[in-house]
Motif scaffolding. Structure first.
Motif, mmCIF file in Angstrom:
data_model
loop_
_atom_site.group_PDB
_atom_site.id
_atom_site.type_symbol
_atom_site.label_atom_id
_atom_site.label_comp_id
_atom_site.label_asym_id
_atom_site.label_seq_id
_atom_site.Cartn_x
_atom_site.Cartn_y
_atom_site.Cartn_z
ATOM 1 N N LYS A 1 0.375 -1.449 -0.119
ATOM 2 C CA LYS A 1 -0.055 0.260 0.226
ATOM 3 C C LYS A 1 0.853 1.331 -0.110
ATOM 4 O O LYS A 1 0.794 2.317 -0.498
ATOM 5 N N PHE B 1 -9.801 0.262 -4.330
ATOM 6 C CA PHE B 1 -8.887 -0.032 -5.488
ATOM 7 C C PHE B 1 -9.266 0.783 -6.480
ATOM 8 O O PHE B 1 -8.636 1.557 -6.994
ATOM 9 N N TRP C 1 -0.483 -6.389 -6.730
ATOM 10 C CA TRP C 1 -1.840 -6.155 -5.751
ATOM 11 C C TRP C 1 -2.924 -7.100 -5.874
ATOM 12 O O TRP C 1 -3.660 -7.533 -4.804
ATOM 13 N N SER D 1 -0.292 -2.937 -9.524
ATOM 14 C CA SER D 1 -1.376 -2.938 -9.295
ATOM 15 C C SER D 1 -1.808 -3.872 -9.661
ATOM 16 O O SER D 1 -2.778 -5.148 -9.421
#
Length: 416
Positions: free
Chosen positions: A277, A328, A307, A304
């Motif tokens: 994060k 997100f 993630w 991304s």
């Protein structure tokens, strides 16, 4: 009588000139032997070399061979300068001496001495590097391997992108690691060396690749320290994709370390989550500060993708809840909106920024199709229209081929 003396003097001078390359090589090798801590070498034009404070001891000394050789070398404070005037002769003398030592039996000392001089003059000579490997492999000696690292650092000081030298340096480190030597200090010194070289030689892919190669030898603490220490450097070199590639390699190493170890998994899981994060937040800050830098958007794609794929959807770790996914998507749509509405500047950086942000969103939909529906929904909610409309408005006319790719992908999905 005077005529005979003059002829004898001419013959002696000519004989000295014939032996000059060999004398230069002996003098050069003696300098390297007397000062093993030389850390910089420069090859100077004769006019530059004359500006150095070279010793001259009068007419009597000028007749000696040693002084004649000293006119072409300057060594002080572990810095060595060589006049470019003698480089061809010096190289040929070093090459011939190396070949003679290689073919002679029981000449390891001479071989190491001659190859050191030769490689400083021509570091691309792989046969010379291989000869040194052969001698060093015969008997493990940590002191000699450290000297080998010193030689590599010396060559990299003036040839920082020389692949042969970087390759030999990795071979030396591997020899040390195979003997279960303490690698903590060695890896720390390597990171310092690469950082110094990267400062002097921009976009040095070979140096950064060497730094990535070192990661498997690092402890978890060293990986975290490297990640923290590279933050400031990356902020000052946002156009250099090499440093961001290094950060990605460090993050992957931490991720592999987490999945490969079950010890303190809960606390480490939380640390990895917070780390990812923070990296996303940091990258977003840089994107807003430095418009139109493709390296920052490439880094965000990596963050991304993992993630979504590894941190939000891996069963048993962090289940992908609707709220997490929505948060997100909202965050990325907000970033896209800000990039699309940045004020126009004379360098068109805002235009490039808008295009990169739109292509980034399209990339997410292709890499993770499950996110496309949520993105389309959030785009509509933000009154930005469909994804194709956003791309059409952001991309320059010469890059509208992205629209064709998007249309083909949509048609393919409809057929399926």
């Amino acid at each position: 009588m005077k005529l005979q003396q003059q002829e004898s003097a001419v013959e002696q001078q000519q004989g000295g000139e014939e032996k000059l390359p060999e004398n230069l090589l002996l003098y050069f090798e003696q300098i390297l032997h007397d000062d093993p801590l030389i850390d910089e070498v420069g090859f100077l034009h004769p006019t530059q070399f004359c500006s150095l404070d070279c010793a001259r001891d009068g007419d009597s000394a000028s007749q000696s061979t040693e002084f004649h050789c000293a006119r072409y070398f300057w060594c002080r404070d572990h810095k060595l300068a060589i006049s470019a005037e003698i480089l061809p002769e010096l190289y040929h003398a070093a090459r011939d001496a190396y070949y003679n030592a290689r073919d002679a039996p029981l000449s390891r000392t001479n071989l190491m001495r001659h190859t050191k001089a030769l490689l400083i003059l021509c570091p691309d000579l792989l046969t010379a590097w291989n000869s040194r490997k052969m001698v060093l492999s015969a008997l493990y000696d940590f002191t000699k391997l450290k000297d080998e690292l010193q030689l590599c650092a010396l060559i990299l000081s003036y040839s920082p992108k020389n692949e042969s030298t970087w390759s030999h340096r990795r071979w030396v480190i591997k020899q040390v690691a195979e003997q279960h030597q303490d690698m903590l200090e060695l890896i720390g010194n390597e990171s310092i060396l690469v950082k110094e070289i990267a400062e002097k030689s921009k976009m040095n892919y070979r140096a950064w690749r060497h730094r990535c190669w070192l990661i498997p030898y690092m402890t978890r603490k060293q990986v975290l320290d490297e990640l923290n220490e590279s933050t400031r450097w990356s902020e000052l070199h946002v156009a250099d994709n090499c440093c961001f590639h290094y950060r990605r390699s460090l993050l992957l190493a931490l991720l592999d370390n987490f999945f490969g170890n079950e010890e303190d998994s809960l606390s480490w899981e939380s640390d990895i989550c917070l780390l990812w994060k923070e990296e996303l937040r940091w990258d977003e800050m840089l994107i807003k500060r430095y418009q139109g830098r493709e390296s920052l958007w490439n880094h965000r794609r990596f963050l991304s993708h993992l993630w979504i794929q590894h941190l939000l959807t891996v069963e048993g770790n962090w289940p992908a809840t609707t709220s997490q996914m929505d948060m997100f998507v909202i965050q990325e749509i907000q970033l896209l909106s800000e990039c699309l509405h940045d004020p126009v500047d004379e360098f068109e950086e805002s235009r490039v920024q808008a295009e990169l942000s739109a292509l980034y969103i399209m990339w997410i939909t292709k890499q993770v199709p499950d996110v496309k529906g949520k993105l389309e929904e959030r785009l509509h909610f933000a009154s930005m229209g469909r994804l194709k409309d956003v791309l059409a408005g952001a991309c320059r006319p010469e890059k509208r081929f992205w629209m064709n790719l998007l249309n083909l992908a949509d048609q393919s999905s409809d057929v399926q």
